[in-house]
Scaffold this active site. Structure first.
Site, PDB file in Angstrom:
ATOM      1  N   ARG A   1     -24.253   6.832   1.802  1.00  0.00           N
ATOM      2  CA  ARG A   1     -23.445   7.737   0.951  1.00  0.00           C
ATOM      3  C   ARG A   1     -22.225   8.304   1.650  1.00  0.00           C
ATOM      4  NH1 ARG A   1     -28.604   9.087  -0.590  1.00  0.00           N
ATOM      5  NH2 ARG A   1     -29.149   8.062  -2.554  1.00  0.00           N
TER       6      ARG A   1
ATOM      7  N   LYS B   1      -7.211   4.978   0.157  1.00  0.00           N
ATOM      8  CA  LYS B   1      -7.644   4.010  -0.856  1.00  0.00           C
ATOM      9  C   LYS B   1      -8.395   2.894  -0.161  1.00  0.00           C
ATOM     10  CE  LYS B   1      -3.721   3.603  -3.778  1.00  0.00           C
ATOM     11  NZ  LYS B   1      -3.126   2.650  -4.738  1.00  0.00           N
TER      12      LYS B   1
ATOM     13  N   GLU C   1       8.012  -3.533   2.847  1.00  0.00           N
ATOM     14  CA  GLU C   1       7.441  -2.218   2.495  1.00  0.00           C
ATOM     15  C   GLU C   1       8.191  -1.102   3.228  1.00  0.00           C
ATOM     16  OE1 GLU C   1       5.163  -1.670   0.153  1.00  0.00           O
ATOM     17  OE2 GLU C   1       3.903  -3.462  -0.005  1.00  0.00           O
TER      18      GLU C   1
ATOM     19  N   LYS D   1       4.733   8.175   3.656  1.00  0.00           N
ATOM     20  CA  LYS D   1       3.453   7.919   2.968  1.00  0.00           C
ATOM     21  C   LYS D   1       2.547   9.144   3.072  1.00  0.00           C
ATOM     22  CE  LYS D   1       0.163   5.127   1.103  1.00  0.00           C
ATOM     23  NZ  LYS D   1      -0.603   3.913   1.103  1.00  0.00           N
TER      24      LYS D   1
ATOM     25  N   GLU E   1      -2.840   9.544  -7.042  1.00  0.00           N
ATOM     26  CA  GLU E   1      -1.882   8.783  -7.836  1.00  0.00           C
ATOM     27  C   GLU E   1      -1.724   9.306  -9.255  1.00  0.00           C
ATOM     28  OE1 GLU E   1      -1.802   4.169  -8.402  1.00  0.00           O
ATOM     29  OE2 GLU E   1      -1.378   4.665  -6.329  1.00  0.00           O
TER      30      GLU E   1
ATOM     31  N   ARG F   1       2.802   9.835  -6.388  1.00  0.00           N
ATOM     32  CA  ARG F   1       2.386   8.652  -5.624  1.00  0.00           C
ATOM     33  C   ARG F   1       2.888   7.359  -6.269  1.00  0.00           C
ATOM     34  NH1 ARG F   1      -3.388   8.326  -2.338  1.00  0.00           N
ATOM     35  NH2 ARG F   1      -3.117   6.225  -1.534  1.00  0.00           N
TER      36      ARG F   1
ATOM     37  N   ASN G   1       5.182   2.609  -5.790  1.00  0.00           N
ATOM     38  CA  ASN G   1       5.113   1.321  -6.482  1.00  0.00           C
ATOM     39  C   ASN G   1       6.485   0.716  -6.749  1.00  0.00           C
ATOM     40  OD1 ASN G   1       2.307   1.210  -6.586  1.00  0.00           O
ATOM     41  ND2 ASN G   1       2.259   2.507  -8.412  1.00  0.00           N
TER      42      ASN G   1
ATOM     43  N   HIS H   1       6.933  -2.965  -7.145  1.00  0.00           N
ATOM     44  CA  HIS H   1       5.600  -3.559  -7.295  1.00  0.00           C
ATOM     45  C   HIS H   1       5.309  -4.059  -8.701  1.00  0.00           C
ATOM     46  CE1 HIS H   1       4.999  -2.111  -3.281  1.00  0.00           C
ATOM     47  NE2 HIS H   1       3.750  -2.503  -3.241  1.00  0.00           N
TER      48      HIS H   1
ATOM     49  N   HIS I   1       4.079  -7.675  -8.537  1.00  0.00           N
ATOM     50  CA  HIS I   1       2.745  -8.140  -8.936  1.00  0.00           C
ATOM     51  C   HIS I   1       2.844  -9.322  -9.886  1.00  0.00           C
ATOM     52  CE1 HIS I   1       0.947  -3.958  -7.921  1.00  0.00           C
ATOM     53  NE2 HIS I   1       0.720  -4.806  -6.938  1.00  0.00           N
TER      54      HIS I   1
ATOM     55  N   HIS J   1       2.100 -10.559  -0.103  1.00  0.00           N
ATOM     56  CA  HIS J   1       2.341  -9.370  -0.925  1.00  0.00           C
ATOM     57  C   HIS J   1       3.718  -8.759  -0.658  1.00  0.00           C
ATOM     58  CE1 HIS J   1       1.768  -5.582  -2.985  1.00  0.00           C
ATOM     59  NE2 HIS J   1       2.014  -4.946  -1.855  1.00  0.00           N
TER      60      HIS J   1
HETATM   61  N1  LIG Z   1      -5.311   0.749   0.582  1.00  0.00           N
HETATM   62  C1  LIG Z   1      -4.019   0.680   0.369  1.00  0.00           C
HETATM   63  O1  LIG Z   1      -3.364   1.683   0.071  1.00  0.00           O
HETATM   64  C2  LIG Z   1      -3.333  -0.634   0.516  1.00  0.00           C
HETATM   65  C3  LIG Z   1      -1.931  -0.689   0.515  1.00  0.00           C
HETATM   66  C4  LIG Z   1      -1.328  -1.926   0.702  1.00  0.00           C
HETATM   67  C5  LIG Z   1      -2.094  -3.069   0.862  1.00  0.00           C
HETATM   68  N2  LIG Z   1      -3.458  -2.988   0.847  1.00  0.00           N
HETATM   69  C6  LIG Z   1      -4.289  -4.184   1.027  1.00  0.00           C
HETATM   70  O2  LIG Z   1      -3.967  -4.778   2.264  1.00  0.00           O
HETATM   71  C7  LIG Z   1      -4.285  -6.165   2.204  1.00  0.00           C
HETATM   72  C8  LIG Z   1      -3.196  -6.959   2.885  1.00  0.00           C
HETATM   73  O3  LIG Z   1      -3.110  -6.554   4.222  1.00  0.00           O
HETATM   74  P1  LIG Z   1      -2.320  -7.406   5.325  1.00  0.00           P
HETATM   75  O4  LIG Z   1      -1.018  -7.837   4.774  1.00  0.00           O
HETATM   76  O5  LIG Z   1      -2.350  -6.618   6.549  1.00  0.00           O
HETATM   77  O6  LIG Z   1      -3.174  -8.748   5.416  1.00  0.00           O
HETATM   78  P2  LIG Z   1      -4.423  -9.159   6.335  1.00  0.00           P
HETATM   79  O7  LIG Z   1      -5.325  -8.026   6.536  1.00  0.00           O
HETATM   80  O8  LIG Z   1      -4.994 -10.397   5.743  1.00  0.00           O
HETATM   81  O9  LIG Z   1      -3.723  -9.564   7.720  1.00  0.00           O
HETATM   82  C9  LIG Z   1      -2.871 -10.688   7.755  1.00  0.00           C
HETATM   83  C10 LIG Z   1      -3.293 -11.667   8.850  1.00  0.00           C
HETATM   84  O10 LIG Z   1      -2.864 -11.179  10.130  1.00  0.00           O
HETATM   85  C11 LIG Z   1      -3.959 -11.170  11.056  1.00  0.00           C
HETATM   86  N3  LIG Z   1      -3.660 -10.104  12.014  1.00  0.00           N
HETATM   87  C12 LIG Z   1      -3.878  -8.788  11.854  1.00  0.00           C
HETATM   88  N4  LIG Z   1      -3.375  -8.104  12.894  1.00  0.00           N
HETATM   89  C13 LIG Z   1      -2.835  -8.994  13.740  1.00  0.00           C
HETATM   90  C14 LIG Z   1      -2.157  -8.882  14.988  1.00  0.00           C
HETATM   91  N5  LIG Z   1      -1.885  -7.696  15.540  1.00  0.00           N
HETATM   92  N6  LIG Z   1      -1.747 -10.040  15.591  1.00  0.00           N
HETATM   93  C15 LIG Z   1      -1.971 -11.236  15.004  1.00  0.00           C
HETATM   94  N7  LIG Z   1      -2.587 -11.396  13.822  1.00  0.00           N
HETATM   95  C16 LIG Z   1      -3.015 -10.284  13.193  1.00  0.00           C
HETATM   96  C17 LIG Z   1      -5.149 -10.977  10.160  1.00  0.00           C
HETATM   97  O11 LIG Z   1      -6.352 -11.354  10.762  1.00  0.00           O
HETATM   98  C18 LIG Z   1      -4.793 -11.858   8.969  1.00  0.00           C
HETATM   99  O12 LIG Z   1      -5.058 -13.203   9.253  1.00  0.00           O
HETATM  100  C19 LIG Z   1      -4.474  -6.497   0.747  1.00  0.00           C
HETATM  101  O13 LIG Z   1      -5.832  -6.756   0.505  1.00  0.00           O
HETATM  102  C20 LIG Z   1      -4.026  -5.255   0.009  1.00  0.00           C
HETATM  103  O14 LIG Z   1      -4.741  -5.048  -1.174  1.00  0.00           O
HETATM  104  C21 LIG Z   1      -4.070  -1.793   0.680  1.00  0.00           C
HETATM  105 ZN   LIG Z   2       2.641  -2.970  -1.483  1.00  0.00          ZN
END
Ligand SMILES: NC(=O)c1ccc[n+]([C@@H]2O[C@H](COP(=O)([O-])OP(=O)(O)OC[C@H]3O[C@@H](n4cnc5c(N)ncnc54)[C@H](O)[C@@H]3O)[C@@H](O)[C@H]2O)c1
Ligand SMILES: [Zn+2]
Length: 357
Positions: A117, A139, A181, A223, A233, A237, A241, A244, A248, A261
């Site tokens: 929990r 999030k 971003e 942020k 949001e 917040r 977007n 976005h 999307h 993304h």
């Molecule tokens: N919670 C939120 O507010 C929020 C906001 C934006 C995005 N997201 C989420 O984030 C995700 C995308 O994240 P991402 O773009 O970081 O992708 P990811 O987590 O897949 O990372 C991209 C790749 O880089 C590798 N990697 C990570 N750090 C590294 C480093 N220092 N050196 C070499 N390789 C490295 C990872 O293993 C992966 O293969 C999505 O699922 C999205 O929904 C969440």
């Molecule tokens: Zn984004």
């Protein structure tokens, strides 16, 4: 130590941005007796695990490996990690450290949100996208077959520890995707950040430590402020977007396989800039500045086969649309936005068509 405070109803915490922060991980973990579970992926561990391992020496800790990838960001993965935690002696006093890209931050955060929990999570983002966006704000979640991030929870971290130096190992395309971003943060809230991206492109692309520190810290500041003002949001917040809505649509239209993304957000910001100008909110030279800065951090994957009409149709189905009305975050100048709904379909089509040209 550059640090930004996030204040939410559940928690008040610091988001720290500092080279070398990773080595100081242990300082930010309460109760030395608590077991620490580091959720990470194989690649990140190979590159930077030794720093974490030495930071945790003398403590009781375990590594939980997650295979990575959007396809694995699923409830079944959370369940498997939770089972592993129990078998390793995890309990209500345990702490999760989510050490990786945005996927690990989302999934590790969600694991912490529901394990017994709820246990604390420390977010340690290692991609640029995760550092400037995913790790701050609480999030967390996973994907369903029906769509991305459709299950999850708000679970604010104990602390967000961002070490820009881990980005030196990030693949070039992932790094550039995160830069979009950063540009977004400049457009919505910080003219100095936008000018940095506009004028210091060579240092930014060379991953110059000073440039990285500046752009990550300024993004985290923005942020943190937005999240503090609007934890769940409700209103403010939504400015995050920017780019976005159409972004999307680009992702969905190509089945999430063609664009990262951040790249889709880059294209979406071009559409938003056009729409801001077409609706009389933004002057033509500023619109052109946005288009130029976005293009300067390309190249983008091909736009071949993507039709204006198909993107337009997807906007109506976006999960961010409220009661079927598409909301757009539009720029009024660099550093300021407003939310608009009920825009003329012809202008939306024209903005998309201009982006595809
Ligand atoms: N919670 C939120 O507010 C929020 C906001 C934006 C995005 N997201 C989420 O984030 C995700 C995308 O994240 P991402 O773009 O970081 O992708 P990811 O987590 O897949 O990372 C991209 C790749 O880089 C590798 N990697 C990570 N750090 C590294 C480093 N220092 N050196 C070499 N390789 C490295 C990872 O293993 C992966 O293969 C999505 O699922 C999205 O929904 C969440
Ligand atoms: Zn984004």
């Amino acid at each position: 130590m550059p640090s930004f405070t996030v204040v939410t109803t559940a928690q008040r915490y610091e988001a720290i941005v500092e080279t070398g922060a990773l080595a100081r991980l242990s300082e930010f973990l309460p109760s030395p007796a608590a077991k620490v579970f580091v959720v990470t992926t194989e690649d990140v561990w190979q590159l930077h695990g030794s720093t974490v391992a030495s930071a945790l020496s003398g403590r009781s800790w375990h590594r939980l490996l997650f295979p990575g990838g959007e396809a694995r960001k699923r409830l079944s993965s959370v369940e498997a990690l939770a089972e592993e935690m129990v078998s390793l002696g995890g309990d209500r006093s345990s702490i999760v450290v989510a050490f990786g890209g945005g996927i690990v931050n989302d999934l590790g955060g969600f694991l912490a949100a529901i394990f017994m929990r709820g246990v604390p999570v420390v977010q340690v983002p290692t991609t640029l996208l995760a550092q400037v966006d995913a790790a701050v704000g609480g999030k967390t979640g996973a994907n369903l077959t029906s769509g991305k991030n459709l299950v999850g929870a708000f679970h604010q971290p104990l602390v967000v520890l961002t070490d820009p130096s881990v980005l030196h190992t990030l693949p070039e395309r992932e790094y550039r995707a995160g830069l979009f971003e950063v540009i977004k943060h400049g457009i919505i809230a910080s003219e100095p950040l936008f000018r940095l991206m506009q004028l210091e492109r060579p240092s930014v692309l060379a991953r110059d430590p000073a440039a990285m520190q500046q752009m990550i810290a300024e993004s985290v500041r923005i942020k943190s402020e937005v999240v503090s003002a609007d934890e769940k949001e409700g209103g403010l917040r939504r400015i995050l977007n920017f780019g976005h809505t159409v972004g999307h649509a680009f992702e969905a239209e190509t089945s999430y396989t063609r664009f990262l993304h951040g790249e889709a957000v880059g294209l979406g910001m071009k559409a938003a800039a056009h729409l801001s100008r077409l609706t009389g909110r933004l002057d033509a030279p500023t619109c052109q500045d946005i288009l130029d800065v976005v293009d300067a951090y390309g190249p983008f994957p091909t736009l071949d086969g993507i039709q204006t009409e198909n993107l337009f149709a997807r906007l109506v189905n976006d999960k961010k649309s409220i009661l079927g009305r598409v909301h757009f975050v539009l720029a009024t100048r660099i550093g300021a936005t407003e939310v608009a709904a009920g825009l003329a379909p012809e202008l939306i089509r024209e903005a998309i068509a201009s982006t595809l040209r």
